[in-house]
Design a protein around this motif. Structure first.
Motif, PDB file in Angstrom:
ATOM      1  N   VAL A   9       0.843  -1.202   0.000  1.00 39.09           N
ATOM      2  CA  VAL A   9       0.000   0.000   0.000  1.00 39.09           C
ATOM      3  C   VAL A   9       0.878   1.252   0.000  1.00 39.09           C
ATOM      4  CG1 VAL A   9      -1.832  -1.192   1.268  1.00 39.09           C
ATOM      5  CG2 VAL A   9      -0.117   0.139   2.527  1.00 39.09           C
ATOM      6  N   GLY A  10       0.251   2.376  -0.257  1.00 38.53           N
ATOM      7  CA  GLY A  10       0.958   3.639  -0.157  1.00 38.53           C
ATOM      8  C   GLY A  10       1.066   4.085   1.291  1.00 38.53           C
ATOM      9  N   PRO A  11       1.972   5.007   1.582  1.00 34.46           N
ATOM     10  CA  PRO A  11       2.150   5.469   2.959  1.00 34.46           C
ATOM     11  C   PRO A  11       0.896   6.103   3.537  1.00 34.46           C
ATOM     12  CG  PRO A  11       3.388   6.840   1.415  1.00 34.46           C
ATOM     13  CD  PRO A  11       2.923   5.653   0.656  1.00 34.46           C
ATOM     14  N   GLU A  12       0.064   6.695   2.680  1.00 32.47           N
ATOM     15  CA  GLU A  12      -1.164   7.318   3.167  1.00 32.47           C
ATOM     16  C   GLU A  12      -2.155   6.275   3.674  1.00 32.47           C
ATOM     17  OE1 GLU A  12      -1.948   6.111  -0.961  1.00 32.47           O
ATOM     18  OE2 GLU A  12      -0.256   7.059   0.069  1.00 32.47           O
ATOM     19  N   VAL A  13      -2.155   5.095   3.060  1.00 35.30           N
ATOM     20  CA  VAL A  13      -3.009   4.005   3.537  1.00 35.30           C
ATOM     21  C   VAL A  13      -2.408   3.376   4.790  1.00 35.30           C
ATOM     22  CG1 VAL A  13      -3.957   1.726   2.990  1.00 35.30           C
ATOM     23  CG2 VAL A  13      -3.972   3.533   1.263  1.00 35.30           C
ATOM     24  N   ALA A  14      -1.115   3.135   4.774  1.00 37.82           N
ATOM     25  CA  ALA A  14      -0.445   2.535   5.931  1.00 37.82           C
ATOM     26  C   ALA A  14      -0.659   3.370   7.186  1.00 37.82           C
ATOM     27  CB  ALA A  14       1.049   2.379   5.652  1.00 37.82           C
ATOM     28  N   SER A  15      -0.712   4.686   7.029  1.00 33.46           N
ATOM     29  CA  SER A  15      -0.866   5.562   8.196  1.00 33.46           C
ATOM     30  C   SER A  15      -2.224   5.427   8.852  1.00 33.46           C
ATOM     31  CB  SER A  15      -0.638   7.020   7.786  1.00 33.46           C
ATOM     32  OG  SER A  15      -1.669   7.477   6.921  1.00 33.46           O
ATOM     33  N   ALA A  34      10.893  -4.279  -0.530  1.00 34.31           N
ATOM     34  CA  ALA A  34       9.683  -3.670  -1.067  1.00 34.31           C
ATOM     35  C   ALA A  34       9.822  -2.156  -1.099  1.00 34.31           C
ATOM     36  CB  ALA A  34       8.475  -4.064  -0.217  1.00 34.31           C
ATOM     37  N   ASP A  35       9.199  -1.550  -2.093  1.00 32.77           N
ATOM     38  CA  ASP A  35       9.258  -0.093  -2.227  1.00 32.77           C
ATOM     39  C   ASP A  35       8.276   0.610  -1.301  1.00 32.77           C
ATOM     40  OD1 ASP A  35      11.179  -0.277  -4.240  1.00 32.77           O
ATOM     41  OD2 ASP A  35       9.649  -0.434  -5.819  1.00 32.77           O
ATOM     42  N   ARG A  36       7.217  -0.107  -0.927  1.00 33.54           N
ATOM     43  CA  ARG A  36       6.170   0.523  -0.133  1.00 33.54           C
ATOM     44  C   ARG A  36       5.812  -0.350   1.067  1.00 33.54           C
ATOM     45  NH1 ARG A  36       1.282   2.411  -3.759  1.00 33.54           N
ATOM     46  NH2 ARG A  36       1.153   0.192  -4.255  1.00 33.54           N
ATOM     47  N   PRO A  37       5.091   0.212   2.034  1.00 38.26           N
ATOM     48  CA  PRO A  37       4.697  -0.574   3.209  1.00 38.26           C
ATOM     49  C   PRO A  37       3.726  -1.693   2.838  1.00 38.26           C
ATOM     50  CG  PRO A  37       4.368   1.791   3.572  1.00 38.26           C
ATOM     51  CD  PRO A  37       4.655   1.614   2.125  1.00 38.26           C
ATOM     52  N   HIS A  38       3.648  -2.680   3.740  1.00 39.23           N
ATOM     53  CA  HIS A  38       2.683  -3.767   3.603  1.00 39.23           C
ATOM     54  C   HIS A  38       1.777  -3.758   4.830  1.00 39.23           C
ATOM     55  CE1 HIS A  38       4.666  -6.455   0.379  1.00 39.23           C
ATOM     56  NE2 HIS A  38       5.196  -5.251   0.296  1.00 39.23           N
ATOM     57  N   VAL A  39       0.502  -4.066   4.614  1.00 41.83           N
ATOM     58  CA  VAL A  39      -0.466  -4.124   5.703  1.00 41.83           C
ATOM     59  C   VAL A  39      -0.950  -5.557   5.878  1.00 41.83           C
ATOM     60  CG1 VAL A  39      -2.827  -3.498   6.382  1.00 41.83           C
ATOM     61  CG2 VAL A  39      -1.258  -1.741   5.546  1.00 41.83           C
ATOM     62  N   ASP A  40      -1.008  -5.995   7.127  1.00 42.98           N
ATOM     63  CA  ASP A  40      -1.544  -7.316   7.457  1.00 42.98           C
ATOM     64  C   ASP A  40      -3.024  -7.146   7.784  1.00 42.98           C
ATOM     65  OD1 ASP A  40      -2.191  -9.825   8.421  1.00 42.98           O
ATOM     66  OD2 ASP A  40      -0.281 -10.084   9.467  1.00 42.98           O
ATOM     67  N   LEU A  41      -3.856  -7.225   6.746  1.00 40.94           N
ATOM     68  CA  LEU A  41      -5.298  -7.021   6.900  1.00 40.94           C
ATOM     69  C   LEU A  41      -5.907  -8.052   7.842  1.00 40.94           C
ATOM     70  CD1 LEU A  41      -7.659  -5.268   5.823  1.00 40.94           C
ATOM     71  CD2 LEU A  41      -7.990  -7.014   4.053  1.00 40.94           C
ATOM     72  N   LYS A  42      -5.453  -9.287   7.738  1.00 37.98           N
ATOM     73  CA  LYS A  42      -6.004 -10.349   8.586  1.00 37.98           C
ATOM     74  C   LYS A  42      -5.706 -10.083  10.055  1.00 37.98           C
ATOM     75  CE  LYS A  42      -5.361 -13.742   4.879  1.00 37.98           C
ATOM     76  NZ  LYS A  42      -4.757 -15.020   4.481  1.00 37.98           N
ATOM     77  N   ALA A  43      -4.486  -9.649  10.353  1.00 38.22           N
ATOM     78  CA  ALA A  43      -4.130  -9.350  11.743  1.00 38.22           C
ATOM     79  C   ALA A  43      -4.934  -8.165  12.263  1.00 38.22           C
ATOM     80  CB  ALA A  43      -2.640  -9.068  11.859  1.00 38.22           C
ATOM     81  N   ALA A  44      -5.158  -7.176  11.402  1.00 40.58           N
ATOM     82  CA  ALA A  44      -5.947  -6.007  11.805  1.00 40.58           C
ATOM     83  C   ALA A  44      -7.365  -6.419  12.164  1.00 40.58           C
ATOM     84  CB  ALA A  44      -5.952  -4.967  10.689  1.00 40.58           C
ATOM     85  N   LEU A  45      -7.941  -7.313  11.389  1.00 37.22           N
ATOM     86  CA  LEU A  45      -9.307  -7.765  11.657  1.00 37.22           C
ATOM     87  C   LEU A  45      -9.364  -8.624  12.913  1.00 37.22           C
ATOM     88  CD1 LEU A  45     -10.373  -8.460   7.984  1.00 37.22           C
ATOM     89  CD2 LEU A  45     -11.396  -6.768   9.513  1.00 37.22           C
ATOM     90  N   ARG A  46      -8.373  -9.478  13.093  1.00 35.48           N
ATOM     91  CA  ARG A  46      -8.329 -10.279  14.322  1.00 35.48           C
ATOM     92  C   ARG A  46      -8.282  -9.372  15.547  1.00 35.48           C
ATOM     93  NH1 ARG A  46      -7.079 -14.950  16.945  1.00 35.48           N
ATOM     94  NH2 ARG A  46      -6.823 -16.280  15.125  1.00 35.48           N
ATOM     95  N   ARG A  47      -7.404  -8.374  15.521  1.00 36.87           N
ATOM     96  CA  ARG A  47      -7.285  -7.454  16.650  1.00 36.87           C
ATOM     97  C   ARG A  47      -8.602  -6.716  16.900  1.00 36.87           C
ATOM     98  NH1 ARG A  47      -2.073  -5.297  17.935  1.00 36.87           N
ATOM     99  NH2 ARG A  47      -2.907  -3.187  17.806  1.00 36.87           N
ATOM    100  N   GLN A  48      -9.262  -6.349  15.821  1.00 38.03           N
ATOM    101  CA  GLN A  48     -10.528  -5.633  15.939  1.00 38.03           C
ATOM    102  C   GLN A  48     -11.609  -6.511  16.572  1.00 38.03           C
ATOM    103  OE1 GLN A  48     -13.439  -3.611  12.665  1.00 38.03           O
ATOM    104  NE2 GLN A  48     -11.275  -3.134  12.481  1.00 38.03           N
TER     105      GLN A  48
END
Length: 255
Positions: A176-182, A195-209
């Motif tokens: 993702v872009g830095p604006e999404v990662a933020s 990698a040129d850009r950040p990566h987001v762990d969507l699954k981990a974010a949902l688990r935490r939520q």
């Protein structure tokens, strides 16, 4: 296009978290077992992607049959990458929402995906089920937590809810872009050296939520499958870079 070796030619994945719950049936479609031609081959379940309407209806009939449900009892969300959750009691296409909750037996709640995560939830003890569509926007707007809240308002106990986060973009694939990662907590953002850009762990974010919403950690199943890295088995919007099909994640409360 990524073409990781297919590991499941079945038209349906069954979440283990609901395996021994007689009052709940849930499943996630793959791209197998349908009648659509390329680029929707074969089990496209999305009506809005340009596929032949008769093929989509036959595919939906097959999907519903695999869950022992009449297609006339299918309820879908008119997804807009938001966090609105609606409580419904009849089969229909519910516009402008990304989550559905019901206490109505036989009503099949379905979420369409092709890289975003389907989240399926059930409190079998209180006869409440829910489903939501969680891409990065919906996740940052806490759609999964809001679905738990809507279920609680219908009588569910978060401590009794079981949840399934289905196949979606993996951390390795979700650049993702830095604006999404933020928009995400640092705990679910990584910056690989190659990698040129950040990566987001969507699954981990949902688990935490879900955990923050009161769902026990051991009652959450997260699929290890990645839609972008396994296009043999799944539709992927990113991989296709053009028209492609949609899968459905669905849950139904039995009589």
């Amino acid at each position: 296009m990524p073409t990781a070796p297919g590991t499941d030619r079945s038209p349906l994945l069954r979440p283990r978290i609901f395996a021994h719950v007689p009052s709940v049936t849930a499943g996630m479609s793959t791209r197998h077992g349908g009648v659509s031609g390329p680029p929707y081959d074969t089990l496209n379940l999305g009506r809005h992607v340009g596929d032949t309407a008769s093929c989509v209806e036959e595919n939906r009939r097959r999907f519903c049959a695999s869950l022992q449900t009449d297609p006339a009892w299918l309820a879908t969300a008119g997804q807009v990458h938001g966090s609105t959750v609606r409580v419904i009691d009849a089969p229909r296409h519910e516009p402008f929402c990304d989550g559905l909750v019901t206490t109505t037996p036989g009503l099949l709640l379905a979420i369409a995906v092709a890289d975003c995560a389907p989240v399926l939830l059930a409190d079998p003890g209180h006869d409440v089920v829910g489903a939501c569509h969680a891409g990065w926007r919906g996740t940052t707007r806490r759609v999964a937590a809001k679905t738990v809240t809507a279920m609680t308002d219908c009588g569910a106990d978060p401590a009794q809810i079981r949840a399934y986060v289905g196949p979606c973009l993996s951390r390795e694939a979700f650049e993702v872009g830095p604006e999404v990662a933020s928009e995400f907590d640092d705990a679910v953002v990584s910056r690989p050296e190659d990698a040129d850009r950040p990566h987001v762990d969507l699954k981990a974010a949902l688990r935490r939520q879900l955990e923050t919403g009161g769902v026990p950690s051991d009652a959450i199943e997260v699929s290890p499958r990645c839609t972008l890295r396994d296009t043999n088995d799944f539709f992927s919007y990113r991989a296709a870079d053009g028209p492609t099909g949609r899968m459905l994640g669905a849950v139904v409360l039995r009589h």
